[in-house]
Design a protein around this motif. Structure first.
Motif, mmCIF file in Angstrom:
data_model
loop_
_atom_site.group_PDB
_atom_site.id
_atom_site.type_symbol
_atom_site.label_atom_id
_atom_site.label_comp_id
_atom_site.label_asym_id
_atom_site.label_seq_id
_atom_site.Cartn_x
_atom_site.Cartn_y
_atom_site.Cartn_z
ATOM 1 N N SER A 1 50.576 54.724 35.005
ATOM 2 C CA SER A 1 49.985 55.544 35.504
ATOM 3 C C SER A 1 48.156 54.471 35.033
ATOM 4 O O SER A 1 47.941 54.437 33.501
ATOM 5 C CB SER A 1 49.972 56.993 34.934
ATOM 6 O OG SER A 1 48.551 57.656 35.111
ATOM 7 N N VAL A 2 48.012 55.018 36.028
ATOM 8 C CA VAL A 2 46.279 53.927 35.244
ATOM 9 C C VAL A 2 45.183 54.778 36.125
ATOM 10 O O VAL A 2 44.996 55.197 37.388
ATOM 11 C CB VAL A 2 46.892 52.444 36.276
ATOM 12 C CG1 VAL A 2 45.062 51.643 35.894
ATOM 13 C CG2 VAL A 2 47.235 51.400 36.091
ATOM 14 N N ASP A 3 44.519 54.817 35.673
ATOM 15 C CA ASP A 3 42.839 55.911 35.669
ATOM 16 C C ASP A 3 41.689 55.273 36.062
ATOM 17 O O ASP A 3 41.852 54.038 35.526
ATOM 18 C CB ASP A 3 42.111 56.847 34.681
ATOM 19 C CG ASP A 3 42.197 55.749 33.285
ATOM 20 O OD1 ASP A 3 41.393 55.061 33.216
ATOM 21 O OD2 ASP A 3 42.296 56.739 32.214
ATOM 22 N N ALA A 4 41.170 55.366 36.849
ATOM 23 C CA ALA A 4 39.853 54.229 37.321
ATOM 24 C C ALA A 4 39.476 53.251 36.464
ATOM 25 O O ALA A 4 39.320 52.667 36.927
ATOM 26 C CB ALA A 4 38.097 55.963 37.748
ATOM 27 N N ILE A 5 39.530 53.832 34.852
ATOM 28 C CA ILE A 5 38.902 53.527 33.765
ATOM 29 C C ILE A 5 39.548 52.175 33.619
ATOM 30 O O ILE A 5 39.341 50.885 33.881
ATOM 31 C CB ILE A 5 37.954 54.562 32.728
ATOM 32 C CG1 ILE A 5 36.714 55.471 33.415
ATOM 33 C CG2 ILE A 5 37.756 53.137 31.641
ATOM 34 C CD1 ILE A 5 36.717 56.024 32.198
ATOM 35 N N GLU A 6 40.403 52.213 33.738
ATOM 36 C CA GLU A 6 41.763 51.813 33.567
ATOM 37 C C GLU A 6 42.006 49.985 34.511
ATOM 38 O O GLU A 6 42.060 49.176 34.145
ATOM 39 C CB GLU A 6 42.947 51.571 33.050
ATOM 40 C CG GLU A 6 43.732 50.687 33.120
ATOM 41 C CD GLU A 6 44.092 49.798 31.537
ATOM 42 O OE1 GLU A 6 44.266 48.748 31.748
ATOM 43 O OE2 GLU A 6 43.254 50.383 30.814
ATOM 44 N N LEU A 7 42.024 51.005 35.940
ATOM 45 C CA LEU A 7 42.149 50.754 37.367
ATOM 46 C C LEU A 7 41.084 48.847 37.298
ATOM 47 O O LEU A 7 40.841 47.634 37.512
ATOM 48 C CB LEU A 7 41.819 51.014 38.197
ATOM 49 C CG LEU A 7 41.694 50.661 39.062
ATOM 50 C CD1 LEU A 7 42.924 49.267 39.555
ATOM 51 C CD2 LEU A 7 41.931 50.996 40.435
ATOM 52 N N ALA A 8 39.575 49.516 36.634
ATOM 53 C CA ALA A 8 38.448 48.554 36.678
ATOM 54 C C ALA A 8 38.108 47.987 35.568
ATOM 55 O O ALA A 8 37.632 46.537 35.919
ATOM 56 C CB ALA A 8 37.450 49.642 36.574
ATOM 57 N N HIS A 9 38.732 47.897 34.309
ATOM 58 C CA HIS A 9 38.629 47.183 33.664
ATOM 59 C C HIS A 9 40.002 45.932 33.882
ATOM 60 O O HIS A 9 39.785 44.507 33.972
ATOM 61 C CB HIS A 9 39.364 47.591 32.202
ATOM 62 C CG HIS A 9 39.681 46.839 31.337
ATOM 63 N ND1 HIS A 9 39.218 46.169 30.250
ATOM 64 C CD2 HIS A 9 41.020 46.395 30.560
ATOM 65 C CE1 HIS A 9 39.149 45.458 29.389
ATOM 66 N NE2 HIS A 9 40.677 45.211 29.515
ATOM 67 N N ARG A 10 40.837 46.666 34.480
ATOM 68 C CA ARG A 10 42.436 45.770 34.855
ATOM 69 C C ARG A 10 41.242 44.478 35.826
ATOM 70 O O ARG A 10 41.456 42.962 35.725
ATOM 71 C CB ARG A 10 43.235 46.009 35.334
ATOM 72 C CG ARG A 10 43.831 46.396 34.173
ATOM 73 C CD ARG A 10 45.358 46.754 34.720
ATOM 74 N NE ARG A 10 45.726 47.775 33.837
ATOM 75 C CZ ARG A 10 47.196 48.676 34.152
ATOM 76 N NH1 ARG A 10 47.926 48.249 34.859
ATOM 77 N NH2 ARG A 10 48.117 49.144 32.721
ATOM 78 N N LEU A 11 40.598 44.902 37.360
ATOM 79 C CA LEU A 11 40.547 44.334 38.101
ATOM 80 C C LEU A 11 39.304 43.163 37.540
ATOM 81 O O LEU A 11 39.108 42.097 37.490
ATOM 82 C CB LEU A 11 39.809 45.095 39.090
ATOM 83 C CG LEU A 11 40.578 46.001 40.151
ATOM 84 C CD1 LEU A 11 40.277 46.825 41.021
ATOM 85 C CD2 LEU A 11 41.738 44.868 40.559
ATOM 86 N N SER A 12 38.062 43.762 36.347
ATOM 87 C CA SER A 12 36.961 43.189 36.205
ATOM 88 C C SER A 12 37.819 41.765 35.433
ATOM 89 O O SER A 12 36.707 41.157 35.389
ATOM 90 C CB SER A 12 35.800 43.858 35.605
ATOM 91 O OG SER A 12 36.916 44.204 33.960
ATOM 92 N N HIS A 13 38.366 42.233 34.631
ATOM 93 C CA HIS A 13 39.211 41.374 33.480
ATOM 94 C C HIS A 13 39.789 39.675 34.802
ATOM 95 O O HIS A 13 40.514 38.981 33.906
ATOM 96 C CB HIS A 13 39.969 41.712 32.315
ATOM 97 C CG HIS A 13 38.757 42.083 31.595
ATOM 98 N ND1 HIS A 13 38.190 43.672 31.481
ATOM 99 C CD2 HIS A 13 37.967 41.238 30.916
ATOM 100 C CE1 HIS A 13 37.304 43.798 30.457
ATOM 101 N NE2 HIS A 13 37.588 42.409 29.654
ATOM 102 N N SER A 14 40.235 40.209 36.038
ATOM 103 C CA SER A 14 40.478 39.413 36.828
ATOM 104 C C SER A 14 40.189 38.716 37.596
ATOM 105 O O SER A 14 41.036 38.080 38.155
ATOM 106 C CB SER A 14 41.665 40.470 37.144
ATOM 107 O OG SER A 14 42.920 40.644 36.914
ATOM 108 N N TRP A 15 38.961 38.991 38.058
ATOM 109 C CA TRP A 15 38.142 38.300 39.404
ATOM 110 C C TRP A 15 37.039 37.290 38.265
ATOM 111 O O TRP A 15 36.354 37.167 37.137
ATOM 112 C CB TRP A 15 37.172 38.916 39.705
ATOM 113 C CG TRP A 15 36.519 38.405 40.749
ATOM 114 C CD1 TRP A 15 35.330 38.414 40.725
ATOM 115 C CD2 TRP A 15 37.018 38.962 42.117
ATOM 116 N NE1 TRP A 15 34.888 38.067 42.135
ATOM 117 C CE2 TRP A 15 35.555 38.171 42.831
ATOM 118 C CE3 TRP A 15 38.253 38.628 42.718
ATOM 119 C CZ2 TRP A 15 35.527 37.693 43.873
ATOM 120 C CZ3 TRP A 15 38.078 37.719 43.514
ATOM 121 C CH2 TRP A 15 37.015 37.240 44.399
#
Length: 108
Positions: free
Chosen positions: A87-101
């Motif tokens: 389960s990934v909430d919006a904040i965790e999703l944003a964190h994962r994406l911002s640290h992958s780009w």
């Protein structure tokens, strides 16, 4: 199929992918135009021959499990993606994406 597509002959891959697609289309009552390579790592799990089979069978796009963002230069038959397990909430999703780009557009 128990074997990765890369371990099948081209003829076996064509049968496996084609029959799986037919089963899904019958179950869903709609065309299936997208494919996801099982396990999804190039050379290890699928081969260039498998990409050719997917193309020949008329799939519009296919997904690998190579982490990354789909860019204009990405092959539509080997699109990268990010796996979000659990389960990934919006904040965790944003964190994962911002640290992958990266500014270059490439994944970390």
């Amino acid at each position: 199929c128990a074997l990765p597509i890369s371990r099948l002959s081209e003829a076996e891959a064509r049968i496996e992918i084609g029959e799986s697609r037919a089963w899904l289309e019958q179950a869903l009552h709609r065309p299936v135009t997208t494919f996801a390579y099982p396990y999804g790592l190039p050379t290890q799990d699928y081969s260039a021959a498998a990409v050719g089979v997917v193309r020949d069978l008329g799939f519009r796009l296919a997904l690998s499990t190579v982490p990354g963002f789909a860019t204009a230069s990405a092959s539509v038959l080997e699109l990268p993606r990010f796996l979000m397990l659990g389960s990934v909430d919006a904040i965790e999703l944003a964190h994962r994406l911002s640290h992958s780009w990266h500014p270059s557009g490439e994944a970390a």
